[in-house]
Structures are given as C-alpha cells and as structure tokens.
Motif scaffolding. Sequence first.
Motif, PDB file in Angstrom:
ATOM      1  N   VAL A  50      -6.543 -66.226-131.610  1.00 51.47           N
ATOM      2  CA  VAL A  50      -7.802 -65.472-131.432  1.00 51.47           C
ATOM      3  C   VAL A  50      -7.544 -63.965-131.434  1.00 51.47           C
ATOM      4  CG1 VAL A  50      -9.019 -67.332-130.241  1.00 51.47           C
ATOM      5  CG2 VAL A  50      -7.633 -65.706-128.915  1.00 51.47           C
ATOM      6  N   ASP A  51      -6.321 -63.580-131.831  1.00 49.97           N
ATOM      7  CA  ASP A  51      -5.970 -62.155-131.868  1.00 49.97           C
ATOM      8  C   ASP A  51      -5.416 -61.772-133.236  1.00 49.97           C
ATOM      9  OD1 ASP A  51      -3.603 -63.546-131.768  1.00 49.97           O
ATOM     10  OD2 ASP A  51      -2.686 -62.340-130.176  1.00 49.97           O
ATOM     11  N   MET A  58     -12.148 -63.189-130.966  1.00 48.48           N
ATOM     12  CA  MET A  58     -13.128 -63.553-129.945  1.00 48.48           C
ATOM     13  C   MET A  58     -14.373 -62.727-130.251  1.00 48.48           C
ATOM     14  SD  MET A  58     -11.733 -65.872-128.072  1.00 48.48           S
ATOM     15  CE  MET A  58     -12.631 -65.968-126.513  1.00 48.48           C
ATOM     16  N   ASN A  59     -15.502 -63.394-130.434  1.00 47.64           N
ATOM     17  CA  ASN A  59     -16.710 -62.672-130.819  1.00 47.64           C
ATOM     18  C   ASN A  59     -17.404 -62.025-129.619  1.00 47.64           C
ATOM     19  OD1 ASN A  59     -18.165 -64.739-129.542  1.00 47.64           O
ATOM     20  ND2 ASN A  59     -18.601 -65.809-131.451  1.00 47.64           N
ATOM     21  N   THR A  60     -18.579 -61.458-129.847  1.00 45.22           N
ATOM     22  CA  THR A  60     -19.287 -60.739-128.785  1.00 45.22           C
ATOM     23  C   THR A  60     -19.727 -61.661-127.647  1.00 45.22           C
ATOM     24  OG1 THR A  60     -21.342 -60.985-130.063  1.00 45.22           O
ATOM     25  CG2 THR A  60     -20.121 -58.917-130.312  1.00 45.22           C
ATOM     26  N   GLU A  61     -19.782 -62.962-127.936  1.00 46.87           N
ATOM     27  CA  GLU A  61     -20.117 -63.937-126.892  1.00 46.87           C
ATOM     28  C   GLU A  61     -18.864 -64.491-126.218  1.00 46.87           C
ATOM     29  OE1 GLU A  61     -22.456 -66.906-128.806  1.00 46.87           O
ATOM     30  OE2 GLU A  61     -24.121 -65.550-129.235  1.00 46.87           O
ATOM     31  N   ASN A  62     -17.718 -63.856-126.531  1.00 49.63           N
ATOM     32  CA  ASN A  62     -16.424 -64.260-125.979  1.00 49.63           C
ATOM     33  C   ASN A  62     -16.047 -65.700-126.371  1.00 49.63           C
ATOM     34  OD1 ASN A  62     -14.125 -63.346-124.593  1.00 49.63           O
ATOM     35  ND2 ASN A  62     -14.716 -64.463-122.741  1.00 49.63           N
ATOM     36  N   LYS A  63     -16.399 -66.051-127.607  1.00 47.02           N
ATOM     37  CA  LYS A  63     -16.055 -67.368-128.136  1.00 47.02           C
ATOM     38  C   LYS A  63     -15.176 -67.202-129.374  1.00 47.02           C
ATOM     39  CE  LYS A  63     -20.279 -69.668-126.540  1.00 47.02           C
ATOM     40  NZ  LYS A  63     -21.529 -70.384-126.953  1.00 47.02           N
ATOM     41  N   ASP A  65     -13.822 -67.159-133.004  1.00 49.04           N
ATOM     42  CA  ASP A  65     -14.553 -67.021-134.262  1.00 49.04           C
ATOM     43  C   ASP A  65     -13.567 -66.574-135.335  1.00 49.04           C
ATOM     44  OD1 ASP A  65     -16.771 -67.184-135.871  1.00 49.04           O
ATOM     45  OD2 ASP A  65     -17.934 -65.663-134.805  1.00 49.04           O
TER      46      ASP A  65
END
Length: 269
Positions: A50-51, A58-63, A65
């Motif tokens: 995720v990095d 990690m998208n703006t909803e912290n999920k 992506d």
Amino acid sequence: MFTRRTLRGIVGAAVLTATASLGLGLAPVAQAETIDQVKQKGELTIGMLVDFPPYGIMNTENKPDGYDADVARVLAKDLGVKLKIVPVTGPNRIPYLLTGKVDLLVASLAITAERAKQVQFSHPYSAAQIVVFGGKNLKVSGPKGLSGLRIGVARASTQDIAVTKITPKDAKIQRFDDDASAMQALLSGQVDAIGCSTTVAAGIAKRAPNRFNQKFVLLQQEMAVAMRQGEPNTLKTVNDLIDRNIQNGEFSKLYEKWLGTPLPALKHS
C-alpha cells in the motif's frame, strides 16, 4: 488340530492384515488447495503493498487502492467471493503467503528465478517499463540514436544502470537526485531525453502535452500473482482469470486508469 506351521501362518496373516489396516488408517488425506479453501469460505485474502503508488496506495478513505487493488477486486469478483486486502511490505509479503496469513499476493512482485524457488508465479498481470522519453522532434528509435545527446536519469536508479549500459560513448549522461529533478531538467531543456518509468513519462505528458514522447523501451519487469507451491488447481484457476481479463481488455483499462498508458504486451512466465 493346528500344527505349529499352520499357527505360524495364521499369526503371520493376521499381523499382515493388521499392518495393512493400520497403514490405510494412517494414509495421508489429500489436502485442499488454496483455491478450494477460498471457495469454501467465500472470501479471498490478498496481500498487497500500500506504499507503492500507483500500484498500491491508501486512498482518502484510508482503504487500499491502486492498480493492484483493482486487479484483486476483479479476481474476487470472477471467483464469486468477497475480497479482503491485507497490507504487506516488501520484506514480509512472501513470508505472509508461506505462513498462510494471505491466500495470494497481488503485491507488485516481479518474477525472478530466486523468488520462484519460494513461490509459484501466475502468468504476468502487469509490468513496469523503463523507457527513454524525450522531445517529439528527436528521431530516436534505439540506443544508437542517443549519440551526442544529453540523457538525464535519477542517480543510482534502475534506469541509470540501463542507460549507462546502452548509451554511446559520445552521449552525455546527467545524473540527478531523483526522478522529479530529471523530469524538471527535461521540461526546462537541460537534457534532450531522460530514462524513466512509464509512470513518470505519463506525468510529463500531462504537464506538457504534445511536447514529448516515448522513444524506446529500455527494460521491462513483469509482475505476477504469487501463490504457494505445489497447487496446480490454484495456479490454473488464477492463470485462467488473468488470461481472460487481459484478453477482454479489463486489465489494460485498469492499467491506463492508474498509469496513464495501456498495459504493455506480456509474456507468459
């Protein structure tokens, strides 16, 4: 009346029968493969970086992506199961797979001979390309065309190594601290072309439409889904899903969504 020889025969037969029965009782039961377990529980657990934008973020909803996340969603949808994404890191992604913390890895894992000793690779679903990118008026179609030009690269990067290896002696390689600096050097005219990933090239094309284009591919690293070894049915299922979504254009559409360029041609591993 039984003779001693007859008794020995009866006892021997009984021992053989008991041993055979015991052997049957201890015979190992075929273990269900990962794909069977996924279908049984109705959930696919995917390990993903995720990095590593744009493949994993990690998208703006912290999920989770990114391109890899979208590929994982397609695989789960095609299998008819729910998806659970588990964030992993570069060092722990293979251990997470081997210890059963995840079912599969869709984690930007490049296919290498060394890794293939630990895991089983699917057909490639993605690739990272390093290209030579320069002014539209430059007529360059291969290494010889770089003769006399100024080529920018991020210092000590994969592209630095690749460009250094193929560039003619009269070309000038200019090394910068990072891709952003090399990009700025191209935009400002300090260099004629740069060696960069297709992601960086897409960023340049957005900032300066119609000024630059791709000249040729320096190298391509193909990425695949990783699974535990010795699972032919899991491998076949995943390969079939990947092949289907490459052929119907779904993965190319997702690749262009995240990387700004169509999915490169991929070879089966």
